[in-house]
Design a protein around this motif. Structure first.
Motif, PDB file in Angstrom:
ATOM      1  N   PRO A 130     -24.222  51.953 -24.700  1.00  0.00           N
ATOM      2  CA  PRO A 130     -25.242  51.243 -23.748  1.00  0.00           C
ATOM      3  C   PRO A 130     -24.852  51.395 -22.224  1.00  0.00           C
ATOM      4  O   PRO A 130     -25.507  50.984 -22.005  1.00  0.00           O
ATOM      5  N   GLN A 131     -23.478  50.529 -22.524  1.00  0.00           N
ATOM      6  CA  GLN A 131     -23.123  50.843 -20.825  1.00  0.00           C
ATOM      7  C   GLN A 131     -23.275  51.797 -20.771  1.00  0.00           C
ATOM      8  O   GLN A 131     -23.936  51.562 -18.907  1.00  0.00           O
ATOM      9  N   GLU A 132     -23.140  53.126 -21.202  1.00  0.00           N
ATOM     10  CA  GLU A 132     -23.491  54.202 -19.984  1.00  0.00           C
ATOM     11  C   GLU A 132     -24.648  54.371 -19.526  1.00  0.00           C
ATOM     12  O   GLU A 132     -25.671  54.942 -18.283  1.00  0.00           O
ATOM     13  N   VAL A 133     -25.454  53.948 -20.985  1.00  0.00           N
ATOM     14  CA  VAL A 133     -26.908  54.172 -19.968  1.00  0.00           C
ATOM     15  C   VAL A 133     -27.805  53.661 -19.529  1.00  0.00           C
ATOM     16  O   VAL A 133     -28.248  53.724 -18.018  1.00  0.00           O
ATOM     17  N   GLU A 134     -26.654  52.136 -19.284  1.00  0.00           N
ATOM     18  CA  GLU A 134     -27.518  51.764 -17.928  1.00  0.00           C
ATOM     19  C   GLU A 134     -27.039  51.826 -16.520  1.00  0.00           C
ATOM     20  O   GLU A 134     -27.474  51.779 -15.761  1.00  0.00           O
ATOM     21  N   GLY A 135     -25.615  51.830 -16.481  1.00  0.00           N
ATOM     22  CA  GLY A 135     -25.095  53.385 -15.507  1.00  0.00           C
ATOM     23  C   GLY A 135     -26.333  54.395 -15.244  1.00  0.00           C
ATOM     24  O   GLY A 135     -26.207  54.420 -14.434  1.00  0.00           O
ATOM     25  N   LEU A 136     -26.664  55.089 -16.005  1.00  0.00           N
ATOM     26  CA  LEU A 136     -27.494  55.750 -16.002  1.00  0.00           C
ATOM     27  C   LEU A 136     -28.777  55.433 -15.309  1.00  0.00           C
ATOM     28  O   LEU A 136     -29.550  55.799 -14.165  1.00  0.00           O
ATOM     29  N   ILE A 137     -29.432  54.761 -15.809  1.00  0.00           N
ATOM     30  CA  ILE A 137     -30.572  54.210 -14.848  1.00  0.00           C
ATOM     31  C   ILE A 137     -30.583  53.368 -14.095  1.00  0.00           C
ATOM     32  O   ILE A 137     -31.113  53.506 -12.612  1.00  0.00           O
ATOM     33  N   ASP A 138     -29.231  53.243 -13.197  1.00  0.00           N
ATOM     34  CA  ASP A 138     -29.175  52.427 -12.098  1.00  0.00           C
ATOM     35  C   ASP A 138     -29.162  53.819 -11.350  1.00  0.00           C
ATOM     36  O   ASP A 138     -29.327  54.107 -10.300  1.00  0.00           O
ATOM     37  N   LEU A 139     -28.575  54.645 -11.749  1.00  0.00           N
ATOM     38  CA  LEU A 139     -28.059  55.801 -10.633  1.00  0.00           C
ATOM     39  C   LEU A 139     -29.190  56.480 -11.155  1.00  0.00           C
ATOM     40  O   LEU A 139     -29.668  57.251  -9.532  1.00  0.00           O
ATOM     41  N   LEU A 140     -30.570  56.569 -11.999  1.00  0.00           N
ATOM     42  CA  LEU A 140     -31.724  56.908 -11.678  1.00  0.00           C
ATOM     43  C   LEU A 140     -32.140  56.363 -10.461  1.00  0.00           C
ATOM     44  O   LEU A 140     -33.159  56.839  -9.566  1.00  0.00           O
ATOM     45  N   ASN A 141     -32.846  55.563 -10.271  1.00  0.00           N
ATOM     46  CA  ASN A 141     -32.582  54.201  -9.378  1.00  0.00           C
ATOM     47  C   ASN A 141     -32.368  54.944  -8.035  1.00  0.00           C
ATOM     48  O   ASN A 141     -33.392  54.563  -6.982  1.00  0.00           O
ATOM     49  N   ASP A 142     -31.256  54.407  -7.951  1.00  0.00           N
ATOM     50  CA  ASP A 142     -30.854  55.421  -6.649  1.00  0.00           C
ATOM     51  C   ASP A 142     -30.787  56.694  -5.769  1.00  0.00           C
ATOM     52  O   ASP A 142     -31.007  57.437  -4.983  1.00  0.00           O
ATOM     53  N   LEU A 143     -31.079  57.217  -7.539  1.00  0.00           N
ATOM     54  CA  LEU A 143     -31.653  59.192  -6.435  1.00  0.00           C
ATOM     55  C   LEU A 143     -33.108  58.366  -6.366  1.00  0.00           C
ATOM     56  O   LEU A 143     -33.780  59.677  -5.480  1.00  0.00           O
ATOM     57  N   ALA A 144     -33.844  57.563  -6.844  1.00  0.00           N
ATOM     58  CA  ALA A 144     -35.484  57.968  -6.329  1.00  0.00           C
ATOM     59  C   ALA A 144     -35.065  56.954  -4.678  1.00  0.00           C
ATOM     60  O   ALA A 144     -36.336  57.089  -4.069  1.00  0.00           O
ATOM     61  N   ASP A 145     -34.980  55.869  -4.524  1.00  0.00           N
ATOM     62  CA  ASP A 145     -34.551  54.968  -3.597  1.00  0.00           C
ATOM     63  C   ASP A 145     -34.343  56.334  -2.281  1.00  0.00           C
ATOM     64  O   ASP A 145     -34.265  56.457  -1.125  1.00  0.00           O
ATOM     65  N   ALA A 146     -33.326  57.298  -2.574  1.00  0.00           N
ATOM     66  CA  ALA A 146     -32.875  58.252  -1.904  1.00  0.00           C
ATOM     67  C   ALA A 146     -33.986  59.842  -1.770  1.00  0.00           C
ATOM     68  O   ALA A 146     -34.118  60.315  -1.093  1.00  0.00           O
ATOM     69  N   GLY A 147     -35.151  59.178  -2.563  1.00  0.00           N
ATOM     70  CA  GLY A 147     -36.467  60.163  -2.195  1.00  0.00           C
ATOM     71  C   GLY A 147     -36.413  61.426  -3.392  1.00  0.00           C
ATOM     72  O   GLY A 147     -37.243  62.268  -3.260  1.00  0.00           O
ATOM     73  N   HIS A 148     -35.885  60.940  -4.445  1.00  0.00           N
ATOM     74  CA  HIS A 148     -35.737  62.497  -5.178  1.00  0.00           C
ATOM     75  C   HIS A 148     -36.932  62.058  -6.533  1.00  0.00           C
ATOM     76  O   HIS A 148     -37.038  59.886  -6.586  1.00  0.00           O
ATOM     77  N   SER A 149     -37.422  63.071  -7.108  1.00  0.00           N
ATOM     78  CA  SER A 149     -39.241  62.243  -8.176  1.00  0.00           C
ATOM     79  C   SER A 149     -37.868  63.180  -9.753  1.00  0.00           C
ATOM     80  O   SER A 149     -36.923  63.987  -9.596  1.00  0.00           O
TER      81      SER A 149
END
Lengths: 526, 345, 377
Positions: free
Chosen positions: A180-199
């Motif tokens: 579950p902790q790693e899942v949270e980390g992943l979701i944060d990462l997805l958001n960072d990637l989205a902010d950087a313009g990735h889809s």
């Protein structure tokens, strides 16, 4: 998050993909907006992975069009998809275990100088990517993949995809292997990637993840798109209805606790896995006749090894197992089968059935020393055939043909056959590992009801599952396993899914004395 | 770090075993003047074809194809070399023809191993059985061809290759006799070992070969055609076995097709050498040298008046292999060896 | 779909086993016939290219195999060995264990049959009773020795993970080396003109019925057929056979069902080696009457791999495959004497048969392309 004028990152229109007569995708539409996160939700077998494999160039669609950044594309291979910036992070990581992180990331795209690989160029570029998105793997570039845990491997996969220039990232069930902790980390990462313009598109069958992580959610059912909704405008209940086509019943009938004799008693059990890592670190458990003990936990916390230790498939490092009052610790698997310990295995494809044997031959699997099928070492094939036919009839196995190859049956029918065969041993104790994984809804009900019936008949049953609703529905007690120990034993009537989730993540339920009865330093006893 | 860590664990083990075997041997050897330069050079001569075949074989296996047919390809290589020499220069071919024979052997075995590779990769033939078949075919057709050409199973004496002598430098102690008065083929073997190590661990093609054997899907998704890599590695392995056979012949100077032929199990020793060297070209070459030394030791012992049946001494490498496999159990076999790979599209 | 996590050698074996056992019986027969035909055609082509008359060669093949009573006896004698060694291979391959060491076990079985008979003969009465007793003792010794020599690589595989393909090949070399050394040393008959052990007494041998050949007896063939049937029954009708075959098909399922994988490997190898040892015993009792330098003994144990594969590792199927190989080899001996074509041509052809048998896909694709076989996956 949508950029106003730019065309969508990906537009799939009318995608149909057939495998022989089976329609895996039926005219599916999907639109991925620029810089957004899109969840592709559906049950196992609903066609999610097929659809993404079409987008990734692994499969050719039979009908429909793929448009990336406004331009229609034809992908003949993943390389084609990659060339327009579409990359996929597979569920089974595409990593070469004995090679290092760096070597894996640059595989196929190695910077060279005078014919030799120029590691320093690669190193700079990777460190650049890592610092841009806050990855921590740059310190591990020279570590071999086999020494990394699954979360780190996933990050390597992501960096690898970014290194290859992917703008559009597809994640195939990215959370399946994570804590579950790693899942949270992943979701944060997805958001960072989205902010950087990735889809991004991620495949999931977990409602809460889709709601938390995604901007848009497309639900697939039986290969068809049920619809796309904004995450902000929907609820878990709505999504669940879309996924299964009816309200999911999480109900369980409250039952009287049993007071039967102990059938299984395990004491201070320690088990190591194939890589000699201790996976079970001192588990005590008792299962009584007429009781179902559920073992919950994130996959990989020692459940498999515990069950294998009890069924005789794996020897214990230390500790003891008693069955019906008798010490069976030193008994072979075969002796334990003869004694009456049945096991519905975790992996029906590789363990439970010999795929290219007929059902008749499979009916003998595990019965090689059991009369009347084998008498003094000589097989009575007539008796075995009758047994197979009985199972097929009683468990409604389709097609009803004892000479059919096991591989030709659907997952649900394979599982029903195994359940039938294992119950046919007339056991006193059944271990059922993920008894309904990948099984259709009808068969799930059927298998659940059979297990509950057996409980009524006084058998002791251990159910291991990662599906909380299954555990809650079936169990009299729930043991939650975390890092090789029972972190707690809880009463299914008095525990919420949230509490179970916390336990599975390794957090003890402080201040809830009524739940954690016997919390000690070593863990709980079941 | 990476390459070192890849092999360091094994190196320690190999090193330890090597020391356990070698220290007493060397001690005894020095004491009794067992180890002479002649002994070392003869060992190198035995070792070089084994090393070349071993490196070919390990490339194939690294890429996911178990080429158990090395012995057969070596037979074809040796036979081709003998036939070429005989065809060009009769029973006393000149030195130049020896080099042409080497090239011819490589060309012929490239063609044969290309057919072999198609059967294995395109037609998914069973690698073990097909590899054995190559050996049988070699054992069967070598005497046939020999009989057709020479009227008997043996080629009789041809030429063997002359040493390259650098005047002056050859007089330097230790290094001189090894490097400056030596068969050019042995010198080339040194270069070949170094280059093949560099190629495997320091070039992108080397990475691809490793990935093809360990996780072909990873390579495929990186956009590299797995089967092309495997074709290349398999054909290379056959060609190197052919070259190894030709090198063997260039040192011996005659071909004999009776029994196990002139090759006499050296292709099998090649497989054993790379297992022993844990799939590392340098390790494989050292293992080959060990086998070469063992092969020569009975001769050497005889010159000292110790009579040990060469028949028994020649078994030592085979016994060592069994012991090593037993003590270390599984070698680090690439995980996808033997798996035909089909891309999903 | 993921091939990454499967372990190397195992996969090689699993796949081999799958392919061998998957095809329908008709398809197997078709592949066997196609392999042999194609190999023979290529052989004839090579004969023609070498400047000989292929028609004459083909004719010699047939005459050499079945053209006379002597040829028949020779064919059956060789077939006996090919069938037994072929069954030895089949047993192991069915269980997913690659026993490439049948040649070594055959040699060990042979010498272990000869020596006890030679040593004990002076102690027992001569004549039929002594003969039968010695045959039983010698054969038992040969079977045990073959079994033990195969159990060794089995145990090394099971308990130390040593790859049996490599160890059995090594043990072949070791058996040939050590037995050769013994035959040239301790076991050598000092009065013999060539390198060999003492000759077995006259009365130790099978009676000549039907064929009046000194090196073939229908009794030997009878024993062989009986062993084939016994092996077939063990494989198809016993729990042990089911354990073995299931291990060969799908190791994880076998383990799940209570099969002790390690013990099964050792048992399989022992069983296989016992049959190979019996082949060695029949070789010396029926054919040679002594043991020579094993360097010179034909590679029955290797050809047996081809025999077994040609029969898709089915013990019963080994009988026709063994007869075919016996015929080919017998024709080879005939050609050696009566033709200019080098007899090793036959060995090369056998090699080609093996090569083609290894690649059934070749014929499947060819059949699909020409629209012959049709219904295949």
């Amino acid at each position: 998050m949508t950029t106003s004028n730019a065309p969508p990152a990906v537009q799939l229109e009318g995608i149909t993909k057939r495998f022989g007569d089976v329609v895996a995708n039926d005219e599916v539409d999907l639109t991925l907006e620029q810089g957004s996160i899109h969840a592709l939700l559906g049950e196992n077998g609903s066609g999610k992975t097929t659809l993404m494999s079409v987008l990734y160039g692994l499969y050719d669609q039979n009908e429909g069009t793929i448009t990336v950044n406004g331009e229609e594309q034809t992908f003949n291979s993943p390389r084609d998809a990659m060339s327009v910036g579409v990359g996929m992070i597979h569920q089974h990581f595409q990593l070469v275990e004995p090679m290092t992180v760096l070597q894996n990331i640059i595989l196929g795209h190695e910077p060279t100088e005078n014919g030799l690989i120029d590691e320093s160029v690669a190193r700079d570029e990777i460190e650049d990517i890592c610092s841009r998105y806050g990855f921590s793997i740059d310190e591990e570039l020279d570590t071999q993949i086999r020494d990394l845990d699954l979360g780190d491997r996933q990050r390597v996969e992501i960096v690898k995809t970014l290194y290859r220039g992917a703008e559009i990232l597809i994640f195939d069930e990215p959370t399946a292997v994570l804590t579950p902790q790693e899942v949270e980390g992943l979701i944060d990462l997805l958001n960072d990637l989205a902010d950087a313009g990735h889809s991004m598109i991620f495949i999931s069958h977990k409602l809460d993840e889709a709601l938390t992580a995604a901007d848009d959610i497309t639900v697939l059912r039986d290969g068809e798109s049920v619809g796309t909704v904004k995450a902000a405008d929907t609820t878990e209940q709505d999504l669940a209805r879309m996924m299964v086509g009816r309200e999911v019943m999480f109900d369980r009938q409250s039952r009287e606790p049993t007071s039967g004799e102990p059938v299984l008693e395990a004491n201070e059990v320690h088990v190591r896995d194939d890589r000699d890592i201790e996976k079970v670190s001192g588990v005590d458990l008792t299962v009584r006749s007429g009781e179902i003990l559920g073992i919950a936990g994130v996959q990989g916390n020692g459940q498999t090894e515990l069950v294998e230790g009890c069924t005789g498939l794996r020897s214990l490092e230390s500790g003891s197992v008693r069955f019906a009052g008798e010490d069976v610790t030193e008994m072979s698997r075969r002796q334990r089968i003869e004694e009456g310990i049945a096991y519905i295995p975790e992996d029906r494809q590789t363990e439970g059935l010999v795929q290219d044997y007929s059902l008749v031959r499979n009916a003998l699997l595990g019965n090689q020393t059991i009369e009347p099928y084998v008498n003094d070492g000589v097989i009575d094939w007539t008796a075995v055939r009758e047994h197979a036919e009985d199972i097929i009839e009683e468990f409604n196995v389709r097609p009803p043909n004892a000479d059919a190859e096991a591989a030709s049956l659907s997952g649900g029918n394979q599982q029903k056959f195994i359940v039938g065969r294992e119950i046919g041993h007339d056991p006193d104790l059944i271990f059922a590992s993920h008894p309904t994984r990948g099984v259709d809804i009808g068969s799930i009900e059927f298998i659940h009801n059979r297990l509950l019936e057996l409980r009524e008949n006084g058998l002791a049953i251990v159910v291991v599952s990662s599906k909380l609703e299954e555990i809650q529905k079936l169990s009299d007690r729930i043991a939650v396993m975390y890092e090789g120990e029972f972190i707690d034993i809880v009463d299914p009537d008095n525990v919420t899914e949230e509490q179970l989730g916390l336990l599975m993540a390794g957090q003890r339920l402080e201040n809830e004395g009524e739940l954690s009865e016997q919390e000690s330093k070593g863990g709980a006893q079941a | 770090m990476s390459v070192a860590s890849y092999t360091s664990q094994r190196r320690v083990q190999i090193g330890t075993l090597g020391l356990v075997v070698l220290i007493p041997l060397i001690a005894v050897g020095i004491e009794t003047s067992l180890f002479t330069y002649g002994f070392l050079n003869r060992s190198l001569a035995v070792a070089s074809p084994i090393a070349i075949a071993a490196i070919g074989g390990l490339y194939a296996e690294k890429s996911g194809v178990f080429n158990i047919g090395l012995e057969g390809f070596m037979i074809f290589g040796a036979l081709t070399a003998a036939v070429t020499m005989f065809g060009l220069g009769g029973s006393s071919p000149g030195q130049g023809y020896i080099w042409i024979a080497l090239v011819a052997s490589v060309l012929v075995t490239v063609i044969l191993s290309a057919i072999f590779a198609v059967l294995l990769i395109r037609y998914k033939a069973d690698q073990i059985v097909a590899g054995l078949a190559v050996w049988f075919i070699g054992l069967g057709f070598a005497p046939v061809i020999a009989t057709l050409i020479w009227g008997r199973r043996s080629s009789g004496g041809l030429s063997s290759i002359n040493n390259v002598v650098v005047p002056g430098l050859a007089e330097i102690p230790v290094i001189g006799p090894i490097f400056f008065d030596q068969s050019p083929l042995i010198l080339l073997t040194f270069v070949f070992v170094a280059v093949s190590w560099l190629f495997l661990y320091r070039t992108q093609y080397g990475y691809w070969i490793q990935a093809a054997g360990e996780n072909p899907e990873a390579l495929d998704t990186a956009g590299i055609d797995v089967n092309r890599v495997r074709y290349a590695a398999t054909i290379f392995s056959g060609a190197m076995a052919g070259l190894a056979g030709a090198v063997l012949l260039a040192h011996l100077g005659s071909f004999n097709a009776s029994g196990d032929t002139t090759v006499d199990g050296r292709g099998w020793l090649g497989i054993v050498a790379y297992l022993f060297g844990n799939y590392n070209p340098i390790g494989a070459a050292l293992a080959a040298l060990l086998f070469g030394g063992l092969d020569m030791i009975s001769v050497q012992l005889q010159t000292l008046g110790i009579n040990l049946s060469s028949r028994i001494v020649n078994l030592v490498p085979y016994v060592i292999v069994v012991v090593v496999l037993t003590v270390w159990g599984k070698t680090q076999m690439p995980s996808s060896v033997g798996d035909p790979y089909e891309s999903e599209d | 779909m993921s091939s990454a996590d499967s372990s190397g050698a195992r996969t090689v074996l699993d796949r081999a086993a799958d392919r061998m056992l998957d095809a329908g019986v008709l398809e197997r027969v078709g592949i066997a016939i196609a392999s042999t035909t194609l190999a023979l055609l290529i052989g004839l082509g090579i004969v023609a290219m070498s400047g000989y008359n292929p028609a004459l060669f083909a004719n010699q093949l047939i005459i050499g195999a079945i053209g006379s009573e002597a040829a028949m006896a020779r064919t059956l004698r060789l077939s006996t060995l090919f069938i037994l060694t072929g069954v030895a291979v089949a047993v192991a391959f069915r269980a997913g264990v690659f026993n490439i060491g049948v040649q070594g076990q055959f040699i060990v079985g042979g010498i272990a049959t000869v020596m006890p008979i030679v040593w004990l003969a002076p102690l027992l009465p001569s004549g039929p009773i002594g003969g039968v007793t010695l045959i039983v003792i010698g054969t038992t010794s040969g079977i045990i020795a073959g079994g033990l020599y195969a159990a060794l690589p089995g145990a090394l595989k099971a308990y130390a993970g040593a790859n049996e393909i490599i160890t059995t090949i090594m043990l072949n070399f070791i058996a040939i080396g050590i037995v050769g050394w013994l035959v040239m040393g301790w076991f050598q008959d000092p009065n013999a003109p060539s390198t060999r052990t003492e000759q077995l007494p006259e009365y130790v041998g099978f009676p000549q019925i039907v064929f009046s050949s000194s090196s073939f007896s229908i009794i030997g063939l009878g024993i062989t057929i009986a062993v084939v049937i016994l092996v077939a029954i063990v494989i198809e009708r016993t729990g042990f056979g089911y354990d073995m075959v299931t291990s060969g098909h799908q190791q994880s399922a076998a383990t799940y069902s209570g099969v002790d994988a390690k013990r099964t490997i050792v048992a399989t190898m022992t069983f296989s080696g016992m049959v190979a040892g019996l082949a060695g015993a029949i070789f010396v009792i029926m054919i040679t009457g002594n043991f020579t330098n094993p360097d010179g003994i034909s590679t029955y144990g290797f050809d047996a791999i081809a025999v077994s594969l040609l029969a898709a590792n089915n013990p019963i199927g080994v009988i026709p495959a063994g007869l075919l190989f016996g015929g080919l080899d017998s024709a080879g001996s005939h050609i050696q004497i009566h033709s200019d074509v080098p007899a090793q041509m036959i060995d090369g052809i056998v090699g080609l048969v093996v090569l083609f048998v290894a690649a059934p896909e070749l014929f499947r694709m060819a059949a699909a392309r020409t629209g012959l076989g049709g219904d295949d996956r």
